[in-house]
Scaffold this motif. Sequence first.
Motif, PDB file in Angstrom:
ATOM      1  N   ARG A 155       0.824  -1.212   0.000  1.00  0.00           N
ATOM      2  CA  ARG A 155       0.000   0.000   0.000  1.00  0.00           C
ATOM      3  C   ARG A 155       0.859   1.263   0.000  1.00  0.00           C
ATOM      4  NH1 ARG A 155      -2.663   1.673   5.477  1.00  0.00           N
ATOM      5  NH2 ARG A 155      -0.410   2.056   5.720  1.00  0.00           N
ATOM      6  N   ASP A 156       1.868   1.310   0.862  1.00  0.00           N
ATOM      7  CA  ASP A 156       2.734   2.496   0.933  1.00  0.00           C
ATOM      8  C   ASP A 156       3.487   2.708  -0.374  1.00  0.00           C
ATOM      9  OD1 ASP A 156       1.841   2.772   3.511  1.00  0.00           O
ATOM     10  OD2 ASP A 156       3.655   1.947   4.454  1.00  0.00           O
ATOM     11  N   SER A 157       3.928   1.618  -0.984  1.00  0.00           N
ATOM     12  CA  SER A 157       4.634   1.726  -2.257  1.00  0.00           C
ATOM     13  C   SER A 157       3.724   2.280  -3.350  1.00  0.00           C
ATOM     14  CB  SER A 157       5.183   0.360  -2.654  1.00  0.00           C
ATOM     15  OG  SER A 157       5.819   0.424  -3.917  1.00  0.00           O
ATOM     16  N   ALA A 158       2.485   1.822  -3.380  1.00  0.00           N
ATOM     17  CA  ALA A 158       1.530   2.311  -4.381  1.00  0.00           C
ATOM     18  C   ALA A 158       1.229   3.786  -4.166  1.00  0.00           C
ATOM     19  CB  ALA A 158       0.253   1.484  -4.310  1.00  0.00           C
ATOM     20  N   GLU A 159       1.113   4.207  -2.917  1.00  0.00           N
ATOM     21  CA  GLU A 159       0.849   5.628  -2.633  1.00  0.00           C
ATOM     22  C   GLU A 159       2.044   6.495  -3.038  1.00  0.00           C
ATOM     23  OE1 GLU A 159      -0.169   5.740   1.470  1.00  0.00           O
ATOM     24  OE2 GLU A 159      -2.286   5.199   1.124  1.00  0.00           O
ATOM     25  N   ALA A 160       3.251   5.993  -2.808  1.00  0.00           N
ATOM     26  CA  ALA A 160       4.439   6.736  -3.236  1.00  0.00           C
ATOM     27  C   ALA A 160       4.477   6.871  -4.757  1.00  0.00           C
ATOM     28  CB  ALA A 160       5.698   6.046  -2.723  1.00  0.00           C
ATOM     29  N   GLU A 161       4.107   5.766  -5.446  1.00  0.00           N
ATOM     30  CA  GLU A 161       4.053   5.824  -6.916  1.00  0.00           C
ATOM     31  C   GLU A 161       2.998   6.801  -7.390  1.00  0.00           C
ATOM     32  OE1 GLU A 161       5.241   4.912 -10.745  1.00  0.00           O
ATOM     33  OE2 GLU A 161       6.176   4.418  -8.805  1.00  0.00           O
ATOM     34  N   LEU A 162       1.890   6.918  -6.664  1.00  0.00           N
ATOM     35  CA  LEU A 162       0.855   7.880  -7.001  1.00  0.00           C
ATOM     36  C   LEU A 162       1.376   9.311  -6.866  1.00  0.00           C
ATOM     37  CD1 LEU A 162      -2.100   8.563  -7.699  1.00  0.00           C
ATOM     38  CD2 LEU A 162      -2.606   8.430  -5.236  1.00  0.00           C
ATOM     39  N   ASN A 163       2.092   9.598  -5.786  1.00  0.00           N
ATOM     40  CA  ASN A 163       2.666  10.939  -5.590  1.00  0.00           C
ATOM     41  C   ASN A 163       3.676  11.264  -6.688  1.00  0.00           C
ATOM     42  OD1 ASN A 163       1.153  11.378  -3.249  1.00  0.00           O
ATOM     43  ND2 ASN A 163       2.729  10.484  -1.921  1.00  0.00           N
ATOM     44  N   ARG A 164       4.479  10.260  -7.079  1.00  0.00           N
ATOM     45  CA  ARG A 164       5.440  10.488  -8.160  1.00  0.00           C
ATOM     46  C   ARG A 164       4.725  10.808  -9.464  1.00  0.00           C
ATOM     47  NH1 ARG A 164       7.426   8.812 -12.457  1.00  0.00           N
ATOM     48  NH2 ARG A 164       5.886   7.120 -12.551  1.00  0.00           N
ATOM     49  N   ALA A 165       3.630  10.094  -9.744  1.00  0.00           N
ATOM     50  CA  ALA A 165       2.857  10.339 -10.972  1.00  0.00           C
ATOM     51  C   ALA A 165       2.244  11.735 -10.953  1.00  0.00           C
ATOM     52  CB  ALA A 165       1.774   9.282 -11.126  1.00  0.00           C
TER      53      ALA A 165
END
Length: 353
Positions: A155-165
């Motif tokens: 979950r944390d990894s996906a949220e970080a990827e969302l912020n990067r996007a």
Amino acid sequence: MKRTRIAIIVAAFLGLALIFVWLAGGFVSKLPTETVSAGTQAESIDSAEVIAARVPQFRNFSGSLQARQQSSISARITARVAEVLVDAGDIVQAGDILLRLESDDLSARVRQQEQSLAAAQARVNEARLNFQRTESVVQQGVLPEARLDEARAARDSAEAELNRAREALSEARTSEGFSVIMAPFDGVISRRAVFTGDTATPGMLLVSVYQPESLRLEAAVSESVLANVRIGDELTMNLDAFSDPFSARVVEIEPAADVASRSFIVRLAPNSTAAMYPGMYGKVAVPAGERDVLLVPAAAVLQVGQLYYVQVVTSSGSERRLVRLGEATRWQGRDYIEVVSGLRDGERVALRR
């Protein structure tokens, strides 16, 4: 042969003599030399007195007009110039579009980043749901605690990827915005450096704009008279492009001297900037104390060739006198000329009609 050379030399000397006579006004009609009786002169000739006065002394310093608010707009991306909407001399308002660069590839990048953001958002939603399910099962004791840690990390990894996007999309939109060049403030276009079809590169000048109301005369004033200049003083400014002088107010004095010239930069705001443009050459008159001078009315001076004469009125009549003049000045509302030699204080001179 010898006689010919002698004849040439004699002719040259005669030519020089004629030139000197012409410069002295020998071929120009001169003032009448006859003496006029005092009674007749008083009735027929207007006269004025030679005046001893203390007049302000000024020193002129050269400078040029510069706009305090100006901008050289450069490209921040590499792109072909698609459209130029202004020319030199055009008046623009803040926010007006000056030119456009091709942005097809930038727009495509924005769309790609939008899709990447949507995909990242979907992965975040899935990761959050998976975490909630795993947490519920772990609490029931069906799955070990390690599975919950794995779900939390996903979950944390996906949220970080969302912020990067999101940041990537913001960067793409910013780059797309660089393709539209807008005026940063109200002003006048002073230079157009590109045309449609040119390739713009980062740092390349596109257009220059300045604010006409911010024009200032920047003059290098010697430190010897700097004490006579204060912020707010009204000084006289002359521009080569105008016949009449302007009143200008001192708005800025740089508090550091140029080491080579021992001068300070003084900026003056003219009372009107109409028909003025950056780069115009001008001079400013700075007070430099006072001096004692002899003044004669300008109407009393007659020029004969390269020489200047006045008609001096005496008790026995009038006589013509050669004088050497200085600077012209305006004193007590009348035009006078400084007399360096040839007259004394209190003498009277005839005025030309």
